[in-house]
Write an enzyme that holds these catalytic residues in place. Sequence first.
Site, PDB file in Angstrom:
ATOM      1  N   ASP A  12      -3.289   2.956  -6.489  1.00 45.75           N
ATOM      2  CA  ASP A  12      -3.157   2.004  -5.730  1.00 45.75           C
ATOM      3  C   ASP A  12      -2.759   0.625  -6.203  1.00 45.75           C
ATOM      4  O   ASP A  12      -3.515   0.021  -7.204  1.00 45.75           O
ATOM      5  CB  ASP A  12      -4.510   1.620  -4.815  1.00 45.75           C
ATOM      6  N   ASP A  53      -2.715  -0.524   5.565  1.00 48.52           N
ATOM      7  CA  ASP A  53      -3.783   0.244   5.885  1.00 48.52           C
ATOM      8  C   ASP A  53      -4.007   0.679   7.450  1.00 48.52           C
ATOM      9  O   ASP A  53      -3.819  -0.251   8.297  1.00 48.52           O
ATOM     10  CB  ASP A  53      -5.204  -0.233   5.436  1.00 48.52           C
TER      11      ASP A  53
END
Length: 502
Positions: A267, A327
């Site tokens: 990430d 997200d």
Amino acid sequence: MCFRRFLSLYLLAGGVAVLAADLTGNWVVAQPVNDGTTRRTYFDLKQQGDKITGGIRTGQFYYHVADAKPNAEGGYTLAASMMDGHQERKTQYQVKLSGDELHIWTPGRNGRPPSESVAHRTAAGEGAMPAKIPVPALHKVRYNGLAKTPPMGWNSWNKFASRVDDASVRGMADAMVTSGMKGAGYIYINIDDTWEGERDPNGNITSNKKFPDMKALADYVHSKGLKLGIYSSPGPNTCAGYEGSYAHEAQDAKTWGAWGIDYVKYDWCGARNIYSDEEMQAVYQKMGDALLKAGRPIVYSLCQYGRDDVWKWGPDVGGNLWRTTGDIRDTWDSMMKIGFSQNDHAPFAAPGHFNDPDMLEIGNGGMTDDEYRVHMSLWSMLAAPLIAGNDLRSMTQGIKDILMNREVIAIDQDPLGKQGTRLSQPGEQEIWVRHLAGGARAVALFNKAGDRAKMTVQWKDIGSAPKHARDLWAHADVPLNGNQWTTDVPSHGVVLLRIDSK
Ligand code: GLA
């Protein structure tokens, strides 16, 4: 410089004078976390009169002080800024010196009041942004042979965030088997952010108190016939502010291999402070190379929110999947916005390399079962990874029926690995088609409207009229008799067909 500051001159042992009423110095707020780690925020400041410069490191972010103004409380308002790719991020702090302490008020977010913390002086250089390591020249990373169809499994983030621990992961592995999820194809149990501890004196990453023994946990998950995934960042910090893999890429890959890790989500987060977006490919390539030398096959999941057209270079860095968006949240709007914006990425999906519109929210309670059926159908049309994000230990029968609909899963897992595309978008309805192995096709009729809708597929729009059609949510064949097919689709609902011309 004001007179007050002259009054509080300290004379240090070496005869060096510093201004005690001056913010100059490196300050740290150290907050213990109940997983045994400490969250540290640094204010490395330099003051000359009312001019304050310096850096602020908080979680994954390194800001510089862009402006400072005296405030009504006798302290200063610090305006801080940083570049995040091509965008500027800004934040603000109120600070006030009180004896040997620096009191700091962080801006209140989402309706919360400002929170106060206390910083103490610490050694110069502690917490400073590490020097940039030059990125490697680009080359093509060998395909690891994994993820011939989109990965299926579970990930801790959507439901548990920082509450994930050894016991919940074991519980999820048990439930994966007993609920029937494993039988339906869900294999990976992925631990997301917040497992990380400190590095040992040799630089090896350790897990924090919540995960006393990662190898034992991997052995347990493997004993159930499942696979274990983990998470890290190419930056010094992860999104949740934990230790990232920066400058330890090969070492971490080896550690994960030795623990028995089968899947890594990598990430971007803290890397934004060090690298430009244009360097992302080289940065992700570095871990792609490292994973090939980790001693076991490891699925490589890229998470950088679809920046820098990742779908164009994801396979070149050894990526098996790459996030295409920010997200997801457990709302109809979030799911819809993400799911229906994936059309243009379709050409980049293929066996071994898939677009990832983020993990599933099915079963987390924020959508109706009809909406979750849209979620499951749309992700399957998109050849998206099916990574459940709910508590597998407590699923209603309705949620089980959605997540374990084998006919829908078969669409997602079709061996051709071709992503579906939008056929038409009449008003608030959308029709999508996906080509499947053996000449079959999946046709999804989505109704985004607040009322039921009659929807019609013209067979000529997708080639010839099929000989056979099956409704994959009703689990029933549907009669065909003409050049088109019309059905009622519930509000925020879907009808998903598999059609064959043989
Ligand atoms: C980012 C990712 C999420 C999750 C969190 C963890 O926001 O996009 O999927 O991994 O970080 O901190």
